[in-house]
Design an enzyme around this catalytic site. Structure first.
Site, short mmCIF file in Angstrom:
data_model
loop_
_atom_site.label_atom_id
_atom_site.label_comp_id
_atom_site.label_asym_id
_atom_site.label_seq_id
_atom_site.Cartn_x
_atom_site.Cartn_y
_atom_site.Cartn_z
N VAL A 67 -3.15 50.99 -52.08
CA VAL A 67 -3.43 52.42 -52.05
C VAL A 67 -2.91 53.09 -50.77
CG1 VAL A 67 -5.45 52.22 -53.54
CG2 VAL A 67 -5.75 52.10 -51.06
N TYR A 159 -15.31 51.87 -39.02
CA TYR A 159 -15.62 51.95 -40.45
C TYR A 159 -16.40 53.23 -40.73
CZ TYR A 159 -17.62 50.78 -45.00
OH TYR A 159 -18.01 50.81 -46.32
N ALA A 161 -16.32 55.97 -39.04
CA ALA A 161 -15.39 57.09 -38.90
C ALA A 161 -14.50 57.24 -40.13
CB ALA A 161 -14.54 56.90 -37.64
N LYS A 163 -15.16 56.36 -43.22
CA LYS A 163 -15.92 56.84 -44.37
C LYS A 163 -16.36 58.29 -44.19
CE LYS A 163 -15.57 53.30 -47.04
NZ LYS A 163 -14.84 53.38 -48.32
#
Length: 273
Positions: A67, A159, A161, A163
């Protein structure tokens, strides 16, 4: 009158569908009647999910996809639209990773890996999924954020930050998409014993310092898990991947037709805002 989530006739696309939350979401969407196209970095995992969906009597297909790579996401969306006969009704971007390195010890490459997959991956999903839905004047995009993105933690700083950025992207996209009748929401999972939480338990043993080689015994590991559940979840029980999947199916359904730009926390009461 009972609630029955019926997605019959809908074409869904799910990334990260080879395992964990992405796989559970893909299977539940199929249970609700959707035909589900899949994206996943590891082909063997993705193709196994295809088999499980087809065993339910639904159509499925697969494209290998990272992705964080724009060309991969463009091809995935093109393939999913072709699979759906020219339409895409539901797009769930569930691909994501975690980093257990404390920000004081993390190197730039590790931080960039996290941001590339979680943030750029979400951006790519919106970039290529939204125009298809805007053209057809309908559709749902659902991102997967985290309760960690709703407030800071003394660990997992990057992590958190990443999300938080997913939540902000979701809300901005919702405002952009609303005039076309397209809804954009986010699911924020709570505490689930997936591979990500196994990594967190590893990090707890080392103090989130990769230079620290401490390990925990199986008994200590389970005690840490139990303490985390009790300390974080007012309802006192961890969530399951299926809990998250059914929340996603709800947001994709007409029952949520007036919901956009929202973050649905499925966390047993961990976050209350």
């Amino acid at each position: 009158m009972g609630m029955n989530i019926d997605l019959s006739g809908k074409t869904a696309l799910v990334t990260g569908a080879g395992r964990g939350l992405g796989k559970a979401i893909a299977l539940v969407l199929a249970d609700c009647g959707a035909d589900v196209y899949l994206g996943n970095r590891k082909a063997d995992q993705g193709l196994e999910t295809v088999k499980e969906i087809e065993a339910k009597g639904r159509r499925s297909g697969f494209t290998a996809c990272d992705v964080s790579k724009e060309e991969d996401m463009k091809k995935l969306v093109d393939d999913a639209v072709a699979f759906g006969g020219g339409k895409l009704d539901i797009f769930v971007n569930a691909a994501g990773v975690i980093s257990i390195q404390d920000i004081r010890y993390a190197d730039v490459a590790e931080q960039q890996r996290l941001l590339n997959i979680n943030v750029i991956g979400t951006s790519n999903a919106i970039k290529y999924g939204l125009p298809v839905m805007e053209a057809q004047k309908s559709g749902n995009i659902i991102t997967v954020s985290s309760i960690a993105g709703r407030g800071g933690l003394p660990m997992l700083q990057m992590y958190c930050a990443s999300k938080a950025a997913v939540i902000s992207l979701t809300q901005s996209a919702a405002k952009m998409a609303a005039p076309s009748g397209v809804r954009v929401n986010s699911i924020a999972p709570g505490v689930i014993r997936t591979s990500m939480w196994e990594e967190i338990l590893d990090g707890m043993a080392t103090g989130f310092n990769p230079a620290n080689k401490n390990t925990s015994t199986p008994e200590e590991r389970e005690a840490t898990w139990d303490a985390s559940v009790k300390g974080l979840i007012p309802l006192g029980a961890a969530q399951t991947a299926e809990d998250i999947a059914w929340g996603t199916a709800f947001l994709a359904s007409d029952y949520a037709r007036c919901i956009t730009g929202q973050v649905l926390a499925i966390d047993g009461g961990n976050t209350m805002v």
